[in-house]
Design a protein around this motif. Sequence first.
Motif, PDB file in Angstrom:
ATOM      1  N   TRP A   1       0.825  -1.211   0.000  1.00 24.84           N
ATOM      2  CA  TRP A   1       0.000   0.000   0.000  1.00 24.84           C
ATOM      3  C   TRP A   1       0.860   1.263   0.000  1.00 24.84           C
ATOM      4  N   LEU A   2       1.810   1.341   0.918  1.00 27.07           N
ATOM      5  CA  LEU A   2       2.666   2.529   0.989  1.00 27.07           C
ATOM      6  C   LEU A   2       3.524   2.683  -0.256  1.00 27.07           C
ATOM      7  N   GLY A   3       4.063   1.572  -0.737  1.00 22.88           N
ATOM      8  CA  GLY A   3       4.945   1.633  -1.898  1.00 22.88           C
ATOM      9  C   GLY A   3       4.260   2.219  -3.122  1.00 22.88           C
ATOM     10  N   ARG A   4       3.011   1.814  -3.357  1.00 20.02           N
ATOM     11  CA  ARG A   4       2.295   2.308  -4.537  1.00 20.02           C
ATOM     12  C   ARG A   4       1.649   3.661  -4.296  1.00 20.02           C
ATOM     13  N   ARG A   5       0.937   3.809  -3.181  1.00 19.79           N
ATOM     14  CA  ARG A   5       0.109   4.995  -2.952  1.00 19.79           C
ATOM     15  C   ARG A   5       0.905   6.193  -2.415  1.00 19.79           C
ATOM     16  N   VAL A   6       1.869   5.958  -1.553  1.00 21.00           N
ATOM     17  CA  VAL A   6       2.575   7.054  -0.887  1.00 21.00           C
ATOM     18  C   VAL A   6       3.895   7.374  -1.572  1.00 21.00           C
ATOM     19  N   PHE A   7       4.683   6.346  -1.884  1.00 15.99           N
ATOM     20  CA  PHE A   7       6.023   6.593  -2.431  1.00 15.99           C
ATOM     21  C   PHE A   7       6.098   6.464  -3.949  1.00 15.99           C
ATOM     22  N   GLY A   8       5.000   6.060  -4.590  1.00 16.02           N
ATOM     23  CA  GLY A   8       4.964   6.021  -6.048  1.00 16.02           C
ATOM     24  C   GLY A   8       5.893   5.006  -6.676  1.00 16.02           C
ATOM     25  N   LEU A   9       6.157   3.906  -5.988  1.00 14.65           N
ATOM     26  CA  LEU A   9       7.020   2.861  -6.532  1.00 14.65           C
ATOM     27  C   LEU A   9       6.206   1.913  -7.405  1.00 14.65           C
ATOM     28  N   ASP A  10       6.875   1.198  -8.288  1.00 16.47           N
ATOM     29  CA  ASP A  10       6.188   0.188  -9.078  1.00 16.47           C
ATOM     30  C   ASP A  10       5.861  -1.016  -8.191  1.00 16.47           C
ATOM     31  N   ARG A  11       4.947  -1.834  -8.669  1.00 19.26           N
ATOM     32  CA  ARG A  11       4.452  -2.955  -7.876  1.00 19.26           C
ATOM     33  C   ARG A  11       5.564  -3.913  -7.460  1.00 19.26           C
ATOM     34  N   ASP A  12       6.439  -4.252  -8.395  1.00 22.48           N
ATOM     35  CA  ASP A  12       7.462  -5.251  -8.104  1.00 22.48           C
ATOM     36  C   ASP A  12       8.436  -4.769  -7.028  1.00 22.48           C
ATOM     37  N   THR A  13       8.877  -3.514  -7.131  1.00 22.60           N
ATOM     38  CA  THR A  13       9.822  -2.995  -6.140  1.00 22.60           C
ATOM     39  C   THR A  13       9.190  -2.968  -4.755  1.00 22.60           C
ATOM     40  N   ALA A  14       7.932  -2.508  -4.692  1.00 17.48           N
ATOM     41  CA  ALA A  14       7.240  -2.454  -3.398  1.00 17.48           C
ATOM     42  C   ALA A  14       7.085  -3.852  -2.806  1.00 17.48           C
ATOM     43  N   MET A  15       6.695  -4.830  -3.634  1.00 19.63           N
ATOM     44  CA  MET A  15       6.503  -6.189  -3.139  1.00 19.63           C
ATOM     45  C   MET A  15       7.811  -6.833  -2.708  1.00 19.63           C
ATOM     46  N   LEU A  16       8.882  -6.581  -3.453  1.00 19.75           N
ATOM     47  CA  LEU A  16      10.175  -7.172  -3.103  1.00 19.75           C
ATOM     48  C   LEU A  16      10.693  -6.618  -1.788  1.00 19.75           C
TER      49      LEU A  16
ATOM     50  N   LEU B   1      13.107   5.107   1.835  1.00 15.41           N
ATOM     51  CA  LEU B   1      12.071   5.643   2.721  1.00 15.41           C
ATOM     52  C   LEU B   1      11.009   4.594   3.036  1.00 15.41           C
ATOM     53  N   LEU B   2      10.619   3.824   2.022  1.00 16.46           N
ATOM     54  CA  LEU B   2       9.659   2.737   2.269  1.00 16.46           C
ATOM     55  C   LEU B   2      10.235   1.729   3.245  1.00 16.46           C
ATOM     56  N   ALA B   3      11.484   1.334   3.022  1.00 22.08           N
ATOM     57  CA  ALA B   3      12.120   0.368   3.921  1.00 22.08           C
ATOM     58  C   ALA B   3      12.259   0.928   5.332  1.00 22.08           C
ATOM     59  N   LEU B   4      12.497   2.230   5.438  1.00 21.60           N
ATOM     60  CA  LEU B   4      12.598   2.868   6.761  1.00 21.60           C
ATOM     61  C   LEU B   4      11.263   2.816   7.501  1.00 21.60           C
ATOM     62  N   VAL B   5      10.177   3.129   6.810  1.00 21.39           N
ATOM     63  CA  VAL B   5       8.857   3.089   7.434  1.00 21.39           C
ATOM     64  C   VAL B   5       8.535   1.656   7.880  1.00 21.39           C
ATOM     65  N   LEU B   6       8.853   0.687   7.032  1.00 20.84           N
ATOM     66  CA  LEU B   6       8.614  -0.714   7.406  1.00 20.84           C
ATOM     67  C   LEU B   6       9.470  -1.107   8.612  1.00 20.84           C
ATOM     68  N   PHE B   7      10.693  -0.606   8.645  1.00 17.94           N
ATOM     69  CA  PHE B   7      11.590  -0.888   9.771  1.00 17.94           C
ATOM     70  C   PHE B   7      11.013  -0.331  11.069  1.00 17.94           C
ATOM     71  N   LEU B   8      10.490   0.888  11.005  1.00 13.70           N
ATOM     72  CA  LEU B   8       9.876   1.487  12.191  1.00 13.70           C
ATOM     73  C   LEU B   8       8.626   0.719  12.603  1.00 13.70           C
ATOM     74  N   TRP B   9       7.867   0.239  11.613  1.00  9.16           N
ATOM     75  CA  TRP B   9       6.689  -0.574  11.927  1.00  9.16           C
ATOM     76  C   TRP B   9       7.101  -1.894  12.587  1.00  9.16           C
ATOM     77  N   LEU B  10       8.149  -2.515  12.072  1.00  6.92           N
ATOM     78  CA  LEU B  10       8.605  -3.772  12.651  1.00  6.92           C
ATOM     79  C   LEU B  10       9.004  -3.595  14.117  1.00  6.92           C
ATOM     80  N   ILE B  11       9.605  -2.452  14.443  1.00  6.19           N
ATOM     81  CA  ILE B  11      10.008  -2.211  15.831  1.00  6.19           C
ATOM     82  C   ILE B  11       8.798  -1.841  16.691  1.00  6.19           C
ATOM     83  N   ALA B  12       8.099  -0.769  16.300  1.00  7.90           N
ATOM     84  CA  ALA B  12       6.996  -0.266  17.130  1.00  7.90           C
ATOM     85  C   ALA B  12       5.771  -1.171  17.038  1.00  7.90           C
TER      86      ALA B  12
END
Length: 359
Positions: A126-141, A334-345
Amino acid sequence: MMSLRLYHEHLLPPTRLAGHYLPGLLLTAAIALVAVSIGALPAVASLGLGALTLAILAGIVLGNSITPAWHRHCDHGVQFAKQRLLRLGIILYGFRLTFQQIGDVGATGVVIDVLMLASTFLLACWLGRRVFGLDRDTAMLIGAGSSICGAAAVLATAPVLRADAGKAAVAVATVVLFGTAAIFIYPALFALNAHYHWLAFSEKSFGIFTGSTLHEVAQVVAAGHAVGPEAENAAVISKMIRVMLLAPFLLLLSAWLQRRAPRARGAANAPIVFPWFALAFIAVAGLNSFHLLPPRLIATLDTLDTWLLAMAMAALGLTTHSGALRRAGLRPLLLALVLFLWLIAGGALVNLGIHRLLG
């Protein structure tokens, strides 16, 4: 090209084949020797810097400073240590555990791992496509690497998506960056929490939290080792459960792609890579539960295991190149950072909530 190179390697005579891997294996062994020796010093151990943490630190420093000629001569052996020796080290780690300890993690660990995998991957999509404008494959990977087992999950998911190699490299770079940082952040968080009593984490429950949220198997081992033996055992068990979720994840992703678009049908038929070493780890722990082997042999295997894991950590550090992170660009990081913060918090909240419900 890769398969052709591997084909030619198998045609090499034994002496040439040994020389192919020997320089890299000697390099990782030398780093492991220094790390194990320094990590045994009481002054260093009191800082929470174990042999595995020191090995990956030394590997990162050397990997970004030695000349390209060294990389060319050592690459095969370093990759062998990073992949094969790591898996063998995880299998032998089973001799430190019993089924009783695995049962202690039990249903709680499974539920936590499933929730963290699903929430992290869906958040990445969701964040990869809607917020950061990444393509589907990069966001999923990036989501697969963050939610399951790091680079191994990225490389296993890429053929299912039929993703470009460059996108897989970007995802691996983000996993390496934040997973390596977590090796030092997680033990610091445990120490701070033990001092200030923010959250109700014991060493064992913090180990489950580590295994359910940290990216790579190697990173989980290093972070758990820095916290303590009980945390390390729980972290490895929790992580192995998470690793074994890779196969059903890939099957579900393949089925979803097949339903979403006919053109993904070929991707859905890509071979599924099952992490067999995780099953071997459980089998070894089961054997150890019967106490059939003499204690001296178990102690020898534990020492060998420490060396194998230290060599694998050194190899992981040697292959962590700053250039790959620069090429990744800002949005994937930035996407990986947000996911990292989610994994911690988010991971802390999920762990505490499930422990309260099922514990």
